[in-house]
Design a protein around this motif. Structure first.
Motif: not given
Length: 118
Positions: A90-118
């Motif tokens: 999924q592509e997400v646009t982060i606003p200027a000076d903002g950030h991404l907040f992620i909540k994991n409701f799973n009972p184990n560690t969760f891994t995400i990879t990311y790549k910033i579009a240039e």
């Protein structure tokens, strides 16, 4: 009159160049992996001055998903619908000076990879 327009154009170009100078250069690295602890939360790019940018998030988990929130510089959170589902990207646009907040409701560690579009 012609010199006035030339000076106006030159000043406008300089102003635009200076105002966008911090862009996403403060965001390093441009690709990576995020690990969120079991039933945990994670904030990325918080308190870093940057321009607006788009990031591609990839979830390789076959059965688990996480909730995503875009947070503006004033702290206002907006839920991303749909959030990052199992086996999806999924592509997400982060606003200027903002950030991404992620909540994991799973009972184990969760891994995400990311790549910033240039």
């Amino acid at each position: 009159m012609k010199p006035f327009f030339i000076i106006l154009l030159l000043c406008s170009s300089i102003f635009i160049g200076c105002s966008s100078s911090h862009g996403i250069t403060n965001i390093e690295p441009k690709t990576g992996t995020i690990e969120i602890s079991a039933n945990g939360e994670f904030r990325i790019w918080k308190d870093i001055k940057h321009g607006s940018f788009t990031v591609l998030l990839t979830n390789s988990s076959p059965s688990q998903s996480v909730e995503l929130y875009k947070v503006k510089s004033d702290g206002n959170e907006k839920w991303v619908s749909p959030s990052l589902l199992a086996k999806s990207s999924q592509e997400v646009t982060i606003p200027a000076d903002g950030h991404l907040f992620i909540k994991n409701f799973n009972p184990n560690t969760f891994t995400i990879t990311y790549k910033i579009a240039e």
